[in-house]
Design an enzyme around this catalytic site. Structure first.
Site, mmCIF file in Angstrom:
data_model
loop_
_atom_site.group_PDB
_atom_site.id
_atom_site.type_symbol
_atom_site.label_atom_id
_atom_site.label_comp_id
_atom_site.label_asym_id
_atom_site.label_seq_id
_atom_site.Cartn_x
_atom_site.Cartn_y
_atom_site.Cartn_z
ATOM 1 N N HIS A 156 0.452 -1.214 0.187
ATOM 2 C CA HIS A 156 0.216 0.532 -0.306
ATOM 3 C C HIS A 156 0.485 1.130 0.017
ATOM 4 O O HIS A 156 0.084 2.664 0.679
ATOM 5 C CB HIS A 156 -0.643 -0.003 1.529
ATOM 6 C CG HIS A 156 -1.571 -0.973 1.741
ATOM 7 N ND1 HIS A 156 -3.141 -1.747 0.773
ATOM 8 C CD2 HIS A 156 -0.857 -1.996 2.169
ATOM 9 C CE1 HIS A 156 -3.311 -2.514 1.449
ATOM 10 N NE2 HIS A 156 -2.593 -2.858 1.765
ATOM 11 N N SER A 277 16.386 20.760 -16.237
ATOM 12 C CA SER A 277 15.373 21.816 -16.558
ATOM 13 C C SER A 277 15.463 23.173 -16.946
ATOM 14 O O SER A 277 16.488 23.688 -16.749
ATOM 15 C CB SER A 277 14.390 22.541 -15.086
ATOM 16 O OG SER A 277 13.816 23.653 -15.086
ATOM 17 N N LYS A 283 17.339 20.982 -10.660
ATOM 18 C CA LYS A 283 16.498 20.206 -11.052
ATOM 19 C C LYS A 283 17.421 18.919 -11.737
ATOM 20 O O LYS A 283 18.194 19.521 -12.974
ATOM 21 C CB LYS A 283 15.108 20.391 -12.253
ATOM 22 C CG LYS A 283 14.102 20.651 -12.019
ATOM 23 C CD LYS A 283 13.572 20.156 -10.743
ATOM 24 C CE LYS A 283 12.590 19.075 -11.030
ATOM 25 N NZ LYS A 283 11.026 19.433 -12.261
ATOM 26 N N GLU A 290 9.782 8.318 -16.737
ATOM 27 C CA GLU A 290 8.813 9.344 -17.102
ATOM 28 C C GLU A 290 8.443 8.613 -18.504
ATOM 29 O O GLU A 290 7.654 7.904 -18.880
ATOM 30 C CB GLU A 290 9.004 10.246 -17.494
ATOM 31 C CG GLU A 290 9.543 10.617 -15.362
ATOM 32 C CD GLU A 290 9.141 12.509 -15.738
ATOM 33 O OE1 GLU A 290 8.496 12.614 -15.266
ATOM 34 O OE2 GLU A 290 10.346 12.170 -14.955
#
Ligand code: ARG
Length: 459
Positions: A156, A277, A283, A290
């Protein structure tokens, strides 16, 4: 547009209709398989005395030259042809003349396209299997380097029980091993040659289908000609196996994305597999993972497109079947591209063992071990479970973790607690005490690693 079927009509179709009907834009990928199929076919025609030895030499030399010229770039595909089969045959006739017109004896484009596609898919799937093995290899590498890395195992997405990072890597290896088996299995089932089935009903010529099947590396021949030209089950099976493989990569991507966040910090991706970024200098984005997660949806879409094309199709060949290629080619390119970037990304990622351990120290992930401790000392498990829960509540109220509770405090909860409780809840002991087969102990993980390594050697 160049067409093979002028005769019944003058083949003067509308230009828009021609473009709509044409498949050379995507089926030209199969030129090599098309020519190999034709070479096997023409050899069989000669063996059976359907064409002369002289005609055979002319046709096969012509085909070999076309293949070489296409490979070397001397010959360009003529995209005004309807499809790759038309292009090869037309090119052959223009090179060797009238004899070239004998190539299509005892064959139809319906069995030809099914043969080409099977040959193409077998080649590409063999590449995908190899790449899947490289990914498993990268995961085993991570497992072997992280046998001592303790992290929280989750259910979970809540910290559940301590495990090793190696154990977690082995879990993914098992999934990818199943993918490898699924792909191998699908290829085995499709490995029967449709060549010689002709349009749908077989032929009156004395052909030898077993011969061409063997020449082309098939295990045998398809048993019903009508089925052979209508069957695209193998596309569905492969697309489904590619989808499951993508799903596994997507699940691992999701974890890698989480692990490389500041919040987790369990792994650091190599700079070569991250992006920055344009505005936020701090970043380091896990774009590759992704994209793999995103592209999974695309492969599922290809599977559904294929299933939907086939639903409701009457036997035998229908032009709808031309739609098989774009979806499966897209899936192959997507899976190949994903595996290509994923294996080295996994191999070069660095684990941050200290971050994993400090996450494992929080969240009372050794509470089950307290319950097991009491159970081993004679308390029924259900009571032990309840008492451990009360201990966790006590700890939360007192800002402690289980390792910081004094023996006196433990004894207040139960007289069964002794000094050895600390050993039992030590995280490394907790991991290694789970020594049941398939468990997270280092002994079990080493067995899993051995199994995985053996499984990828035999392919
Ligand atoms: N381009 C066609 C395909 O990919 C080849 C088969 C054509 N057969 C036919 N009967 N029109 O399906």
């Amino acid at each position: 547009m160049v067409k093979l079927w002028a005769g019944r009509t003058d083949a003067n179709t509308n230009k828009v209709a021609d473009d709509f009907n044409s498949s050379i834009g995507f089926d030209s990928k199969m030129y090599e398989q098309d020519i190999k199929g034709s070479l096997a076919h023409v050899l069989m025609l000669k063996k059976q005395g359907i064409i002369s030895a002289d005609d055979y030499s002319k046709i096969s030399d012509g085909l070999i030259e076309i293949l070489e010229d296409l490979k070397s770039g001397t010959l360009n595909i003529d995209f005004s042809c309807e499809d790759i089969h038309t292009f090869v045959e037309t090119e052959l006739i223009s090179r060797i003349g009238e004899t070239g017109k004998k190539l299509h004896t005892a064959r139809s484009r319906n069995d030809q396209v099914a043969t080409d596609l099977k040959l193409y898919l077998k080649d590409k799937t063999a590449d995908i299997i190899k790449m899947t093995v490289s990914l498993i290899d990268a995961l085993v590498f991570q497992a072997e380097n992280n046998l001592d890395a303790i992290m929280p195992g989750y259910t979970h997405l809540q910290r559940a029980q301590p495990i090793s990072f190696a154990f977690h890597m082995c879990a993914y290896c098992m999934m990818f091993l199943r993918d490898k088996d699924r792909l191998t299995d699908a290829v085995k089932r499709m490995n029967y040659s449709p060549l010689g089935s002709c349009a749908l009903a077989g032929t009156g010529y004395d052909t030898d289908r077993e011969f061409t099947a063997k020449e082309l590396g098939f295990d045998g021949i398809s048993m019903n000609a009508e089925d052979a030209v209508s069957d695209r089950d193998y596309c569905v099976e492969l697309l489904s196996a590619y989808s499951v493989l993508m799903m596994h990569m997507s699940r691992l991507s999701e974890e890698i994305i989480m692990w490389s966040s500041w919040e987790f910090g369990f792994v650091k991706l190599d700079d070569g597999f991250t992006t920055g970024s344009s505005i936020m200098p701090q970043k380091k984005n896990p774009d590759m993972a992704e994209l793999v997660r995103g592209k999974t949806g695309r492969v599922y879409g290809d599977l559904f497109a294929m299933l939907t094309v086939l639903k409701g199709l009457p036997l035998a060949y229908n032009k709808d079947l031309q739609e098989d290629k774009e979806s499966i080619f897209d899936a192959i390119e997507t899976v190949t591209g994903c595996l290509d970037v994923f294996a080295p990304m996994v191999k070069t990622m660095k684990t941050q063992k200290d971050k994993m351990l400090s996450a494992a120290k929080k969240g009372f992930i050794n509470a089950t071990d307290v319950a097991d401790y009491l159970t081993k000392k004679g308390m029924p498990f259900r009571d032990a479970y309840k008492l451990s829960g009360q201990l966790v509540t006590y700890c939360e109220g007192n800002g402690k973790v289980l390792d910081e509770v004094t023996l006196e405090e433990y004894k207040k909860m139960s007289e069964l607690f002794e000094e050895d409780i600390y050993e039992s809840i030590d995280l490394s002991n907790c991991v290694n005490s789970r020594n049941s087969e398939g468990g997270t102990s280092s002994e079990q993980v080493k067995k899993q690693i051995d199994f995985i390594k053996k499984s990828i050697k035999i392919c």
